[in-house]
Design a protein around this motif. Structure first.
Motif, PDB file in Angstrom:
ATOM      1  N   LEU A 168     -42.903  -4.053  -0.272  1.00  0.00           N
ATOM      2  CA  LEU A 168     -42.321  -5.235  -0.901  1.00  0.00           C
ATOM      3  C   LEU A 168     -41.694  -6.185   0.107  1.00  0.00           C
ATOM      4  N   THR A 169     -41.104  -5.651   1.183  1.00  0.00           N
ATOM      5  CA  THR A 169     -40.347  -6.507   2.095  1.00  0.00           C
ATOM      6  C   THR A 169     -40.137  -5.823   3.429  1.00  0.00           C
ATOM      7  N   ASN A 170     -39.773  -6.628   4.420  1.00  0.00           N
ATOM      8  CA  ASN A 170     -39.299  -6.148   5.710  1.00  0.00           C
ATOM      9  C   ASN A 170     -37.925  -6.771   5.912  1.00  0.00           C
ATOM     10  N   GLN A 171     -36.896  -5.953   6.088  1.00  0.00           N
ATOM     11  CA  GLN A 171     -35.548  -6.459   6.303  1.00  0.00           C
ATOM     12  C   GLN A 171     -35.320  -6.579   7.807  1.00  0.00           C
ATOM     13  N   VAL A 172     -35.094  -7.806   8.274  1.00  0.00           N
ATOM     14  CA  VAL A 172     -34.982  -8.053   9.705  1.00  0.00           C
ATOM     15  C   VAL A 172     -33.741  -8.893   9.993  1.00  0.00           C
ATOM     16  N   GLU A 173     -33.347  -8.920  11.244  1.00  0.00           N
ATOM     17  CA  GLU A 173     -32.192  -9.714  11.655  1.00  0.00           C
ATOM     18  C   GLU A 173     -32.617 -11.144  11.953  1.00  0.00           C
TER      19      GLU A 173
END
Length: 290
Positions: A168-173
């Protein structure tokens, strides 16, 4: 999966153990977030030395009706050394047994029957993508997890797992002080796939306000002038800068202050001029665009 949406702003619970809120104060904080339209809450099994989820879960146990109004997000896959976990080193583990154990522990911690989204917290260099995909499918079939994603994965690492199981997603800075995601392909990939990224530390860990480095001072000076023209705070501007990216990111807050949540929500109404966006980029990089 298409009908699942996180709220535009996501509340991060990394520091909940430091907020020193009683159970009823935590209930009220959640209610205020929901009133602002923040319905997604981001956790990880290791936050607060493995205690943060349970603090949030105590609030959900005290007021069970809150659960049906929110999306619960958590992460697993990091084995962090602690007093209770005497590992020789910190390491990553995406084995079926460990992912299952942590998912089931998160369910208990949060007093929830299912998790809306679980992310693999960091890329495990020993990950067997096909086996991990099977783990995802099994836990989804059991009704324990509705959707899966990753955090801090490179574009190629995301593609490897996504090829076996739809993520669903990639959580990145991403922030005005940390712009690697603009160049490393992760946000390009998000646009290509039509999957909205989650963004952690959009305020640069507070360094936008207090940082003493040359970069922080430059960025703060540029943002102060721009924020004054828009009649907004630097905090609102910082979130608006992230939101301006066409991948349609979901910024994650890190604050226990309701006013901080309001700032993040206020950024949804700000549309930065491209020149102002690039003025902040220029201040961060210390040079104009090539």
């Amino acid at each position: 999966m298409q009908d699942f949406e996180l709220s535009p702003i996501v509340a991060g619970l990394w520091r909940i153990a430091d907020w020193n809120l009683g159970v009823q104060e935590r209930v009220r904080w959640i209610e205020q977030a929901l009133e602002l339209g923040i319905t997604s809450f981001d956790h990880a099994d290791i936050y607060g030395d493995y205690h943060a989820e349970a603090l949030f879960g105590e609030a959900l146990k005290a007021e069970p009706t809150l659960r049906e109004r929110m999306q619960l997000v958590t992460k697993c896959g990091v084995r962090l050394r602690s007093a209770q976990r005497q590992y020789r080193v910190n390491y990553y583990d995406t084995s079926a047994a460990y992912v299952r154990t942590q998912v089931e522990q998160s369910l208990r911690n949060l007093h929830a029957e299912h998790l809306d989204l679980v992310l693999i917290h960091r890329p495990d260099y020993l990950m067997d993508a096909a086996a991990l995909a099977d783990t995802f499918a099994t836990l989804t079939l059991e009704g324990k997890v509705s959707h899966w994603g990753v955090s801090n994965h490179s574009a190629s690492q995301f593609a490897l797992l996504h090829g076996h199981y739809r993520l669903l997603t990639n959580q990145v800075e991403l922030s005005a002080l940390q712009m690697n995601a603009l160049d490393d392909g992760t946000l390009d990939q998000a646009q290509q796939l039509g999957l909205r990224p989650m963004i952690w530390s959009p305020l640069g860990g507070g360094q936008l306000f207090t940082g003493k480095t040359e970069q922080a001072v430059r960025v703060r000076s540029a943002m102060t002038a721009i924020a004054a023209r828009y009649d907004i705070s630097i905090a609102v501007l910082a979130i608006a800068w992230v939101l301006r990216h066409p991948s349609r990111p979901h910024p994650i807050t890190g604050t226990g202050r309701v006013e901080g949540l309001r700032d993040a929500v206020a950024a949804l109404d700000v549309r930065l001029d491209a020149q102002d966006w690039y003025a902040i980029w220029t201040a961060s990089k210390g040079h104009p665009v090539p």
